[in-house]
Structure formats: structure tokens, C-alpha cells
Design an enzyme around this catalytic site. Structure first.
Site, PDB file in Angstrom:
ATOM      1  N   ASN A   1       0.866  -1.178   0.000  1.00 36.57           N
ATOM      2  CA  ASN A   1       0.000   0.000   0.000  1.00 36.57           C
ATOM      3  C   ASN A   1       0.906   1.233   0.000  1.00 36.57           C
ATOM      4  O   ASN A   1       1.465   1.599   1.023  1.00 36.57           O
ATOM      5  CB  ASN A   1      -0.908  -0.019   1.233  1.00 36.57           C
TER       6      ASN A   1
ATOM      7  N   LYS B   1       0.217   4.316  -0.364  1.00 34.31           N
ATOM      8  CA  LYS B   1      -0.401   5.509   0.237  1.00 34.31           C
ATOM      9  C   LYS B   1      -0.094   6.735  -0.625  1.00 34.31           C
ATOM     10  O   LYS B   1       0.015   6.628  -1.843  1.00 34.31           O
ATOM     11  CB  LYS B   1       0.072   5.671   1.682  1.00 34.31           C
TER      12      LYS B   1
ATOM     13  N   HIS C   1      -9.511   1.356   5.075  1.00 37.42           N
ATOM     14  CA  HIS C   1      -8.242   1.569   5.773  1.00 37.42           C
ATOM     15  C   HIS C   1      -8.450   2.539   6.930  1.00 37.42           C
ATOM     16  O   HIS C   1      -9.208   3.505   6.838  1.00 37.42           O
ATOM     17  CB  HIS C   1      -7.187   2.104   4.798  1.00 37.42           C
TER      18      HIS C   1
ATOM     19  N   GLU D   1      -6.792   4.890   8.093  1.00 40.15           N
ATOM     20  CA  GLU D   1      -6.491   6.311   7.848  1.00 40.15           C
ATOM     21  C   GLU D   1      -7.666   7.010   7.157  1.00 40.15           C
ATOM     22  O   GLU D   1      -7.950   8.183   7.418  1.00 40.15           O
ATOM     23  CB  GLU D   1      -5.210   6.419   7.009  1.00 40.15           C
TER      24      GLU D   1
ATOM     25  N   GLU E   1      -5.529  -4.701  10.673  1.00 40.50           N
ATOM     26  CA  GLU E   1      -4.488  -3.706  10.924  1.00 40.50           C
ATOM     27  C   GLU E   1      -4.696  -3.076  12.295  1.00 40.50           C
ATOM     28  O   GLU E   1      -5.564  -2.226  12.462  1.00 40.50           O
ATOM     29  CB  GLU E   1      -4.485  -2.632   9.828  1.00 40.50           C
TER      30      GLU E   1
ATOM     31  N   GLY F   1       2.702   2.489  11.131  1.00 41.79           N
ATOM     32  CA  GLY F   1       3.639   3.606  11.020  1.00 41.79           C
ATOM     33  C   GLY F   1       4.314   3.980  12.319  1.00 41.79           C
ATOM     34  O   GLY F   1       5.044   4.963  12.380  1.00 41.79           O
TER      35      GLY F   1
ATOM     36  N   SER G   1       3.006  -2.648  10.538  1.00 44.06           N
ATOM     37  CA  SER G   1       4.478  -2.572  10.587  1.00 44.06           C
ATOM     38  C   SER G   1       5.132  -3.928  10.335  1.00 44.06           C
ATOM     39  O   SER G   1       6.023  -4.359  11.081  1.00 44.06           O
ATOM     40  CB  SER G   1       4.942  -2.009  11.944  1.00 44.06           C
TER      41      SER G   1
END
Length: 687
Positions: free
Chosen positions: A446, A448, A531, A533, A603, A609, A649
């Protein structure tokens, strides 16, 4: 083709290793000889007066240690990339030096193999060009060299090698070279070494003497040698015509006062030769033992000469310091440096043959003076110690490394057997693995909001070159503007394409949005939805995501649907409830047939991150729970066939442990997917 490439790389590795080990070792056992060669280079460049002896000697020791160590490290594949690059740089520098030596001929022998093997400057240049090509090959593909010793044990080889080679040089400086490759070694007959075969043309040498009188220096040949009113300063020999050059061609003993040649006086009986190229620099620590040996020689009527290239003032100074009464004669400086690597050093000759050779640090004076030489072990040719010296090297260096290598390989083999036995004996593990094999294994990247279009295309192209025949499906999720261009790049490869999002509307006046139909038209097969985010920054609700899922499936896209809990929810032990609710709110309305096109990506938001990673056990626990939720809605068979990815991660270092868990079917990779090598490392975890 790859197999041939690997074979060629490892042939280059062996050739370079052997060459560097041999070259480094023959220098290490004779550091003073290498120092002399470095001084020759400095003199050719006009820098000798600016370079102190300690610097050339230190450089000699460091150079030999570097060559030997690089050879061993390359052989054992230690720090493969670093060693290969350092070796390439070294060969570039050495090749440039030998080009200069070949073109300008400042020295007759480069000294790359010490006195063991002498090469002409042309032969040296050819050798270095070949080695440079081989060094380039291993620097280009260093990872094709398999390790002989496991990574965790390589520090032993690394440090032991450095200690061994430095210790070898230090001992050779204190005593004498462990192996003597020069023509004045023990067992060499000096008169025979000076003979020229019948019919061979003899080269001609001219010795020039530099003397001083009334402040005026002047050069004289042997025939022009003046009277004793002149003071000897120095002498030098040079070849003035070609011909057969015997191993010993510049040995002579000259009376500095009369100019008489006394060379033939060494041909009969016992003769002690105290050798000092420069008495000004000679070590006077053991002058007492030297005087003791001279008195012994005088008492038994053995000749005792001090051979030097120094002048009268240096001789007078030495006599004042040591009380020396033995006679001093002149011999060429280079010859004296060749005879013995010690200043001073002592030779014992019998009928012109060298039967004893000692450094001033280890003079056996007390043992020699006990009886006449004819009755002493010192007065006869000693046994050849070459075999013992080789045996010592094998015992102290080669054998320990061989045992380490064998032990390391046996240990790795036993670990492999243990793992195999555990796998074979665990029925549950085998059952779960058989179930896992029914599901797709996927590693999805991904990107991003990273990479401009050109960078993205370049990364995709690099991935097509490095990812070949993986043991899993490989997907890359790119920004919208990349999709069509990247689709062209990966066409025909094993890599599949995914969008990172799509709109919750089919079409219309929704400026800036990209519909599922548009995504499909670019050549993409997947879309990432839900996702964390997008849930957090763009407030995507379960209802919005539900609509996106429907539109994606309707347009022939497969969905990678993301779920996961925040840190607060994890700490409150609500992770299972959160994951189940997100599934129920957006995808559990699908039919069983539609469900076949869903991939779940778990996730943990707190691990995205941040560098934090759920432990393999934590990840497996929640993955198993998610599968049980799928089973409740669609049945056990559908649950077993559902691919569930981990997306927090994940790196090449932890991927093998994560992927080994029965309910983890791969990863949704963020930052590590932006570099081809890192992404491939994760993909290779399935190997």
C-alpha cells in the site's frame, strides 16, 4: 542462466580469496621487505625524505592485514556487500598504480607477492586487470555468495583473522620472517648462488663508491678507488648490461680502507657475518651478546665480519657505544637488507653455506659459546622447519576455523532436523497448514500518498525485475494517477494491481472522486477499502464503506477490506468486538458467492507507522477470531478459504514469524513496500 551466474560469481570469489590471502600473508611474514618496497615507491615519487620509517612500516603491516583479511572474509562471505565493495575499490587503486609502474618503470618488481613470486610490471598489470574484473563481478552480485559460517558466528572469524595476521607481522618483526623466500635463506650456498651456467651471458654490474675528502664528495669505481685519506660515505650497484642474473648477483665484501675484495674469504670454514645496512639505525640493545660471540669466534679462530653500508663516522660511533673490536667491511645496502630482516642480524656460514640466521632480539650467544662449532648443533645444517611452520599455521589458524565451520554447519543442520521433526509430529500444525494451503497467500503493498508518477513507474519496473515466481500472490496498491501507467509496466508479470480507494458513488457531479468503474478501466484487479487512515481522516462510516464494497464488487474488483482497533480499544480489551462490528457493518451482508472476492486485512491501528508490531501470538489470536466470525456467517469451509492479512508494521525481519502462524495468510505492507528490496524481503518470507 542464474545458476551459471552463481557459479561464475563463486569461481571469482575463490580466485580473489586465494590471491588476497596469499598476497597478504607473504607480506605479513616479511613486513620489513614490504616496507622497503614502499620506500622504493616513495623514492621514485621524490617523497622519501618526507616519509618517516614508522609510517612506511605501519603501512606495510596495515596493507598486509587488509589484503589477508579481505581474502578470508570474502571466502567466508562475511559482510558480503561491504567486503566486495572494499575489494573493488582496492583493486581499482592497485590497477591504477600498476598502470603507472608499467608505463614509467620506477621499480623492477611491484612487490605484490613479496619475495615469494616475482612478476614483471607487465605481468602485474595483466594480473590486476583480471582481478579487477572479478572484483567487479562480486561487487555487482555479492549476495550470490553463500556463507560458510552462520551470521551469528561470523564475528569469531572476523576478529580471530585480524588478530592472527597482526600477530604474524609483529612476531616477524621481533624475530625473522616465518618463511624466508630470499636467496640468503638457511641452506643457501652463497658462492653457488653467484655462479652463472656455462655458456650463459653474464650481466655486468658496476659498483660505485661515494667518498669524501676536505668537504668534497666524489664517486669512484672499484678500479679508481682512492687512498685511505678519503672517507667512505656510501656505495651503490647498478646493472649496466643484460644477461643471466643469478639468484645472488650483488654480494661482495670490500675493505673500506684498501678497497680489497674479500668476498671469497667466506667460502671456507666457519664465518660469522654481523649484518647492519645502517649502523646509525641499528639496535644496540644486545651488543653484549654480539661481543660475546666475537670473543668466542676469535678464541676458536673463526672469522667474524661486520658488513655495513655505513661510513666511518657511523662505525666509530658504533664502536664507542658497544666497544666493538671486530672488523667492519663494506657491502651494498640493498644486498644487506635482502640478507637478513634485522638491524643488526647475524648469519653463520660454513663453507659458504648459511647454516644459522638470527635476529638481534634472539641471539643464542649463551648456547653457542659452550663448545666448538664442529661439536655443536649450531655448527651443522639444521633440520628443515618448513613442515613444522606450516603445521603451526594449520594448528593455530586453519584448524580452529575449520572446526568452527563444521560445528556451525552441524548446528544449523540439527536445527533444521529439529524443526522438521516438530512439524511432522504435530498433527494439529499439519492440519492447519493443509487448510492454509487452500487459501491464497498474499503480500500486498500500500504505497499511500507517496511517489510521483515517474518514481512510481520506476519502482513498479524494479519490482517486475526482482520479483520472479514468488510463493504467494503479489499486489501493489498505488495512488489513482499511477494506476494506468503501472498497469502497463507490470503487464505480463506476476504482480497484480490495486487501487487504494474508490468512491461510494457510481458516477455524477462528484468533483475529484474516482469511481469503481474508473478503477477497473485502468487494469486494476483489487481495491483497498476501509483503511484506518480513511476512517479517521475522511470519516468513512460503515454505511459509506458498505456502498463502496458493493460498487467495487459490481464492477469486477476484488476488495481488500481493512479492520482493526485503536490503542485505547486494545487496552480496554475491545479488539474482538471492534473487528466483528466493522465486518458486520460493511461486508457481512454479502452473498456467499460475493464473499469469495473479499480479502480481510487486520491492521492494529496502534501499530501502523509507529514501528510497533503486534506479537505473532497477538496477531494469530485476533486472526483466528476473525476467521471464527466468518465461519459463523458463511460456514467453516468459507472461513477456511478466506485470506486474512496482517497489516501493522510488517517487515522482512518479522514476516517469517508472522507468516508461520496458521491463520495469517500474508501482509498488507505500508512503508516497507516503497523500496523494492524491502518489499521483496517480505515476499521471500513465504519461501
Amino acid at each position: 542462466m542464474k545458476r551459471l551466474q552463481t557459479i561464475l560469481i563463486n569461481i571469482a570469489r575463490v580466485i580473489l580469496s586465494i590471491t588476497f590471502i596469499f598476497s597478504g600473508y607473504v607480506k605479513a611474514v616479511d613486513p620489513i621487505g614490504t616496507q622497503y618496497k614502499l620506500q622504493d615507491y616513495a623514492e621514485a615519487l621524490g617523497l622519501l625524505q618526507y616519509v618517516p620509517d614508522w609510517l612506511t612500516l605501519s603501512t606495510s603491516v596495515a596493507l598486509s592485514a587488509l589484503e589477508f583479511s579481505l581474502g578470508v572474509f570474502l571466502l567466508f562471505a562475511i559482510l558480503r556487500k561491504v567486503v566486495a565493495n572494499v575489494m573493488l575499490i582496492f583493486m581499482v587503486v592497485m590497477t591504477l598504480v600498476t598502470v603507472w609502474v608499467w608505463a614509467s618503470d620506477p621499480v623492477s618488481d611491484c612487490g605484490c607477492f613479496g619475495d615469494a613470486i616475482r612478476l614483471s610490471n607487465g605481468e602485474t598489470l595483466l594480473k590486476n586487470i583480471i582481478l579487477l574484473v572479478l572484483a567487479f563481478l562480486i561487487a555487482r552480485w555479492p549476495l550470490k555468495m553463500p556463507r560458510f559460517v552462520n551470521l551469528s558466528n561470523q564475528w569469531i572469524v572476523f576478529h580471530y583473522t585480524i588478530l592472527f595476521i597482526l600477530g604474524t607481522s609483529v612476531w616477524s618483526l621481533y624475530d625473522l620472517p616465518v618463511f624466508d623466500f630470499r636467496p640468503y635463506h638457511i641452506g643457501a650456498n652463497i658462492p653457488e648462488g653467484m655462479e652463472i651456467p656455462e655458456g650463459a651471458k653474464a650481466p655486468e654490474f658496476e659498483t660505485t663508491f661515494i667518498l669524501e675528502k676536505d668537504g668534497v664528495k666524489k664517486e669512484f669505481t672499484l678500479e679508481e678507488y682512492p687512498d685511505s685519506t678519503w672517507t667512505f660515505i656510501d656505495s651503490k650497484s647498478k646493472q649496466i648490461s643484460e644477461g643471466y642474473v643469478p639468484p645472488i648477483h650483488d654480494f661482495s665484501i670490500t675493505d673500506m680502507q684498501t678497497g680489497d675484495d674479500l668476498t671469497e674469504t667466506i667460502n671456507k670454514g666457519y664465518v660469522f657475518l654481523l649484518v647492519s645496512p645502517h649502523l646509525e639505525q641499528a639496535d644496540d640493545t644486545n651488543f653484549g651478546k654480539i661481543d660475546l660471540l666475537y670473543e668466542y669466534a676469535a678464541e676458536n679462530r673463526y672469522r667474524f665480519y661486520c658488513l655495513t653500508a655505513s661510513g666511518d663516522s657511523a662505525i666509530a660511533r658504533w664502536k664507542d657505544m658497544t666497544g666493538a673490536e671486530y672488523p667492519f667491511y663494506n657491502t651494498d645496502e640493498i644486498t644487506l637488507k635482502t640478507i637478513v630482516r634485522s638491524n643488526p642480524g647475524l648469519l653463520l656460514l660454513k663453507d659458504g653455506t648459511v647454516i644459522g640466521k638470527w635476529s638481534h632480539n634472539l641471539l643464542p650467544a649463551d648456547e653457542i659459546i659452550k663448545q666448538p662449532l664442529s661439536k655443536s648443533e649450531f655448527g651443522h645444517m639444521p633440520e628443515d622447519k618448513t613442515g613444522k611452520q606450516i603445521a603451526l599455521i594449520l594448528l593455530w589458524y586453519v584448524l580452529p576455523l575449520a572446526l568452527l565451520t563444521i560445528a556451525d554447519r552441524l548446528w544449523m543442520w540439527s536445527r533444521w532436523l529439529t524443526r522438521k521433526e516438530i512439524k511432522e509430529s504435530n498433527r494439529i500444525y499439519n492440519f492447519l497448514k493443509s487448510k492454509q494451503k487452500m487459501r491464497k497467500k498474499i503480500v500486498a503493498g500500500n504505497w499511500k500518498m507517496n511517489k510521483n508518477l515517474q518514481e512510481g513507474v520506476a519502482l513498479a519496473k524494479e519490482l517486475t525485475e526482482v520479483v520472479k515466481n514468488p510463493n504467494c500472490d503479489v499486489i501493489i496498491g498505488t495512488p489513482f494517477i499511477h494506476l494506468a501507467s503501472v498497469a502497463d509496466v507490470i503487464k505480463g508479470s506476476c504482480i497484480k494491481l490495486s487501487a487504494e480507494n474508490c468512491a461510494d458513488k457510481a458516477s455524477g457531479a462528484y468533483t475529484g472522486e474516482v469511481s469503481a468503474e474508473m478503477v477497473k478501466s485502468t487494469g486494476a484487479e483489487y481495491v483497498i477499502l476501509g483503511h484506518s487512515e480513511r476512517r479517521e481522516y475522511y470519516h468513512e462510516t460503515p454505511e459509506i464503506l458498505k456502498e463502496k464494497v458493493n460498487l467495487a464488487l459490481a464492477n469486477g474488483l476484488k476488495v481488500i477490506f481493512c479492520i482493526g482497533e485503536s490503542l485505547a480499544e486494545r487496552e480496554a480489551n475491545k479488539q474482538e468486538a471492534v473487528c466483528k462490528a466493522e465486518l458486520a457493518g460493511s461486508v457481512f451482508h454479502l452473498s456467499a458467492e460475493e464473499w469469495k472476492n473479499i480479502v480481510i486485512a487486520y491492521e492494529p491501528i496502534w501499530a501502523i507507522g509507529t514501528g510497533k508490531t503486534a506479537t505473532a501470538e497477538q496477531a494469530e489470536e485476533i486472526h483466528a477470531f476473525i476467521r471464527s466470525c466468518v465461519a459463523e456467517v458463511y460456514g467453516a469451509e468459507a472461513a477456511d478459504n478466506t485470506t486474512i492479512l496482517y497489516g501493522g508494521s510488517c517487515k522482512a525481519s518479522n514476516a517469517p514469524e508472522l507468516f508461520a502462524k496458521p491463520d495469517i495468510d500474508g501482509g498488507l505492507i505500508g512503508g516497507a513496500s516503497l523500496k523494492a528490496a524491502d518489499f521483496k524481503g517480505i515476499i521471500d518470507a513465504w519461501n
